[in-house]
Design an enzyme around this catalytic site. Sequence first.
Site, PDB file in Angstrom:
ATOM      1  N   HIS A  99       0.849  -1.194   0.000  1.00  0.00           N
ATOM      2  CA  HIS A  99       0.000   0.000   0.000  1.00  0.00           C
ATOM      3  C   HIS A  99       0.889   1.249   0.000  1.00  0.00           C
ATOM      4  O   HIS A  99       1.952   1.255   0.622  1.00  0.00           O
ATOM      5  CB  HIS A  99      -0.920   0.001   1.222  1.00  0.00           C
ATOM      6  CG  HIS A  99      -1.974   1.056   1.126  1.00  0.00           C
ATOM      7  ND1 HIS A  99      -1.723   2.369   1.439  1.00  0.00           N
ATOM      8  CD2 HIS A  99      -3.256   1.002   0.708  1.00  0.00           C
ATOM      9  CE1 HIS A  99      -2.829   3.077   1.221  1.00  0.00           C
ATOM     10  NE2 HIS A  99      -3.769   2.265   0.788  1.00  0.00           N
ATOM     11  N   GLU A 101       0.742   3.891   1.584  1.00  0.00           N
ATOM     12  CA  GLU A 101       1.073   4.412   2.927  1.00  0.00           C
ATOM     13  C   GLU A 101       2.214   3.618   3.555  1.00  0.00           C
ATOM     14  O   GLU A 101       3.015   4.174   4.301  1.00  0.00           O
ATOM     15  CB  GLU A 101      -0.197   4.398   3.800  1.00  0.00           C
ATOM     16  CG  GLU A 101      -1.149   5.511   3.355  1.00  0.00           C
ATOM     17  CD  GLU A 101      -2.628   5.218   3.543  1.00  0.00           C
ATOM     18  OE1 GLU A 101      -2.976   4.350   4.360  1.00  0.00           O
ATOM     19  OE2 GLU A 101      -3.445   5.870   2.851  1.00  0.00           O
ATOM     20  N   GLU A 171      -3.698   2.023  -7.406  1.00  0.00           N
ATOM     21  CA  GLU A 171      -4.104   3.099  -6.512  1.00  0.00           C
ATOM     22  C   GLU A 171      -3.206   4.317  -6.738  1.00  0.00           C
ATOM     23  O   GLU A 171      -2.130   4.419  -6.126  1.00  0.00           O
ATOM     24  CB  GLU A 171      -3.965   2.648  -5.054  1.00  0.00           C
ATOM     25  CG  GLU A 171      -4.911   1.537  -4.676  1.00  0.00           C
ATOM     26  CD  GLU A 171      -5.300   1.633  -3.213  1.00  0.00           C
ATOM     27  OE1 GLU A 171      -6.501   1.644  -2.931  1.00  0.00           O
ATOM     28  OE2 GLU A 171      -4.415   1.727  -2.351  1.00  0.00           O
ATOM     29  N   GLY A 177      -7.701   9.079  -0.468  1.00  0.00           N
ATOM     30  CA  GLY A 177      -8.129   9.915   0.654  1.00  0.00           C
ATOM     31  C   GLY A 177      -8.252  11.393   0.310  1.00  0.00           C
ATOM     32  O   GLY A 177      -8.335  12.229   1.207  1.00  0.00           O
ATOM     33  N   SER A 217     -10.424   7.121  -3.379  1.00  0.00           N
ATOM     34  CA  SER A 217     -11.657   7.928  -3.300  1.00  0.00           C
ATOM     35  C   SER A 217     -12.841   7.306  -4.040  1.00  0.00           C
ATOM     36  O   SER A 217     -13.670   8.023  -4.588  1.00  0.00           O
ATOM     37  CB  SER A 217     -11.401   9.353  -3.800  1.00  0.00           C
ATOM     38  OG  SER A 217     -10.408   9.977  -2.995  1.00  0.00           O
ATOM     39  N   GLY A 238     -11.094   2.743   0.881  1.00  0.00           N
ATOM     40  CA  GLY A 238     -10.690   3.168   2.220  1.00  0.00           C
ATOM     41  C   GLY A 238     -11.854   3.813   2.945  1.00  0.00           C
ATOM     42  O   GLY A 238     -12.715   3.149   3.522  1.00  0.00           O
TER      43      GLY A 238
END
Length: 256
Positions: A99, A101, A171, A177, A217, A238
Site C-alpha cells: 500500500h 502508505e 491506486e 483519501g 476515493s 478506504g
Amino acid sequence: MNPKYRKTVIAGNWKMNLLSSRLREYAAALKEGLGKEKGCEVVLCVPAIMAVPLLRALRGCRASVGAQDVSAQEAGAFTGEISAAQLRDAGVKYVIVGHSERRAYHGETDELIGRKLRRALQEGVTPIFCVGETLPQREAGAEREIVRGQLKLALAGLESAAMRKVIVAYEPVWAIGTGRPASPTQAQEMCREIRAALRELFDARTARAVSVLYGGSMNPSNAPELLAQPDVDGGLIGGASLDPRKFCEIVEAAKL
Ligand code: PGA
C-alpha cells in the site's frame, strides 16, 4: 469488469480506524446489506488485532477478512511483525501488500513488497498488491513507467501459476483519501496497462485471469462508472468502507 475470465472483488481497507465496540453493529449492517447473492468477492482488510473478532461477528456472512500488511519473514525474532502463517492460522484470507502508505511512511521497497507477496502466497493467503504513481510522477507523464517498474520489481521470478493467485490494485497516490478519484478513463487506461505488463512479464492467460482493482476515493456515486470499465475488476475502498451502508452500495454497483 469481465466476470467470464476473472473474479470481481470489492475490498475495504479500514486502515487504522474503528474500535472493536463497533464490530457487531458493522457486521449486522453488512450482513443485511449484502444478502445471499454471490455477485462478487467481498473482503474487509482490517487492523490485525480486529481480524478474529470480526470473523466471529461475520459468521453467516459471505464477506472474508483480510489484513493490511504481513511480514516478509517466515517466523522468529521480529518484534511487532505478523507472519503469513499467523494470518492463515487466524482465518485471514487476504492481505494488502505494498500500500502507498506503507511505501511512504515505512520505506517499503518493491523488493521487500515482492518478498511479502511470496510469503502470503506460500501460506495460501491472497495478496492484494498495490501499485500507483504520485502526483508529480503523473504530472511528468511517467505514470505508466512507474507502475510498470513496481510490477516488474516486485513480481520478478514469480511463476505464472502463482501470479494467477495475486490480485493487483491500481491506486494512484493522488487519489487516495483526497476525494479526487481518477476518472473512469484514467482508471481504465492504467488497469489496461497493468494487464499489458502482466502479459509481457507472464503470458496472455495470466494477464486475462488476474483481477485488477481500482482504489482511491471510490464511493457509491462514482463506483458504477469506475466499475463499468472493462479492465477494472473491482475496488479497494478506504474511507467509504468505514460505513457499511456505503460499502454495500459499492458492492451493489459491482453487480450491475
Ligand atoms: P480511499 O483509500 O478510498 O480512502 O481513498 C483507498 C486506499 O487507500 O486503499
